[in-house]
Design an enzyme around this catalytic site. Sequence first.
Site, mmCIF file in Angstrom:
data_model
loop_
_atom_site.group_PDB
_atom_site.id
_atom_site.type_symbol
_atom_site.label_atom_id
_atom_site.label_comp_id
_atom_site.label_asym_id
_atom_site.label_seq_id
_atom_site.Cartn_x
_atom_site.Cartn_y
_atom_site.Cartn_z
ATOM 1 N N ARG A 261 0.869 -1.188 0.000
ATOM 2 C CA ARG A 261 0.000 0.000 0.000
ATOM 3 C C ARG A 261 0.907 1.240 0.000
ATOM 4 O O ARG A 261 1.852 1.295 0.787
ATOM 5 C CB ARG A 261 -0.940 0.008 1.232
ATOM 6 C CG ARG A 261 -1.940 -1.157 1.205
ATOM 7 C CD ARG A 261 -3.034 -0.985 2.233
ATOM 8 N NE ARG A 261 -3.969 0.073 1.878
ATOM 9 C CZ ARG A 261 -4.844 0.608 2.725
ATOM 10 N NH1 ARG A 261 -4.889 0.183 3.983
ATOM 11 N NH2 ARG A 261 -5.664 1.560 2.336
ATOM 12 N N ASP B 49 -2.059 8.981 7.865
ATOM 13 C CA ASP B 49 -1.273 7.945 7.185
ATOM 14 C C ASP B 49 0.120 8.436 6.839
ATOM 15 O O ASP B 49 1.057 7.650 6.711
ATOM 16 C CB ASP B 49 -2.000 7.474 5.926
ATOM 17 C CG ASP B 49 -3.192 6.636 6.332
ATOM 18 O OD1 ASP B 49 -4.243 7.218 6.643
ATOM 19 O OD2 ASP B 49 -3.032 5.397 6.401
HETATM 20 O O1 MRU Z 1 -7.389 2.489 4.360
HETATM 21 P P1 MRU Z 1 -7.114 2.394 5.836
HETATM 22 O O2 MRU Z 1 -8.232 1.803 6.609
HETATM 23 O O3 MRU Z 1 -5.774 1.737 6.108
HETATM 24 O O4 MRU Z 1 -6.980 3.902 6.294
HETATM 25 C C1 MRU Z 1 -6.727 4.175 7.638
HETATM 26 C C2 MRU Z 1 -6.716 5.613 7.967
HETATM 27 O O5 MRU Z 1 -6.849 6.472 7.120
HETATM 28 C C3 MRU Z 1 -6.443 5.961 9.409
HETATM 29 O O6 MRU Z 1 -7.123 7.115 9.773
HETATM 30 C C4 MRU Z 1 -4.932 6.205 9.573
HETATM 31 O O7 MRU Z 1 -4.196 5.122 9.073
HETATM 32 C C5 MRU Z 1 -4.553 6.438 10.972
HETATM 33 S S1 MRU Z 1 -4.666 4.970 11.899
HETATM 34 C C6 MRU Z 1 -4.111 5.167 13.454
#
Ligand code: MRU
Length: 346
Positions: A88, A236
């Site tokens: 990812r 992220d």
């Molecule tokens: O696509 P995801 O579910 O991995 O996205 C997660 C998020 O955007 C969260 O808000 C981010 O990773 C922070 S998690 C502590």
Amino acid sequence: MFKTIEYVDDTVRMLDQTKLPLEKTYIDYKTIEEVGGAIKGMVIRGAPAIGVAAAMGMSLGAESIQAEDFDSFFSKWEVMGNKLGQARPTAVNLAWAITRMKKVAQDNKNLSIPELKSRLKSEAQTICVQDIEACKEMGNFGQTLISSGSRVLTHCNAGALATAGFGTALGVIRAAVNHGKDIKVFANETRPFLQGARLTAWELNEDNINVELITDNMCGFFMSKNEIDAAVVGADRIAGNGDVANKIGTYMVAVMAARHKIPFYVAAPISTLDLTLASGEEIPIEERSSDEVAHINGKRISPEGVTARHPAFDITPNDLVTAIITDKGIAYPPYTESLKELASKL
Ligand code: MRU
């Protein structure tokens, strides 16, 4: 309390987040390739949890290598790591964890191969423990910003499920509750993957924290009715100037919060900072399958032949961010200076 991820013997065990809240099932992984598939397939998700999974995956990869000397071990392992790093693109914790594991190997190249493998396994386990500690630190700093009686909006899932435990944004809320504060959480459902409806609502409910589910397009309404006092989200990746990549829809929440003069807080560990990037424009945004937009629970909801788009993250510009809560303290604007200062405390 559930465990999002753990590494026991030769197995990485993950709570399957694609099945929650209807089923609470665990999946066991024994290879780095399987862990890469779990990250891609969202069995585990959330930036810090992806980092922990990557470190454990790197250890499983190391275990599988037959090599007599460090150089031949490392070259095979590096190829595996490069592939895992592509699972990812947006959460920087993935690359962060792989880089940290590689550095530990380089720093211990004098060990025998079996000793090195066991050193790498213990590093992956340490990363997991440190992630929970970082979340608790963040919670302690962040809860000072939330007063008792607050109604707090969150988007996506930045909780125990998105970390090794406790959570970032939800860690701030948990810490506030643990300090005896009366907190109500509004959880945006977070279309299209429904992390808010499925995961945030589930884990807060498991912890008996007052949570109410709303759809993403309702948060402006509740802000305009003075029913929301603060917004707290995770991240992220955070660029050097404080621009924040987080789940698609976060930008919309930040704009609405600014309009209604509601503080907009971001909670993330230092491992989510990418100070090599000057601004959010340089952050790669994952584009996921449009099927996740055009279908709900495997059922098509839009006409055949109509295309759909699915950027999985957006960028919230730093001027909409009231403060960034990290495990080393709280950063305020101008972020170019405050984030650098916190990162240097490592
Ligand atoms: O696509 P995801 O579910 O991995 O996205 C997660 C998020 O955007 C969260 O808000 C981010 O990773 C922070 S998690 C502590």
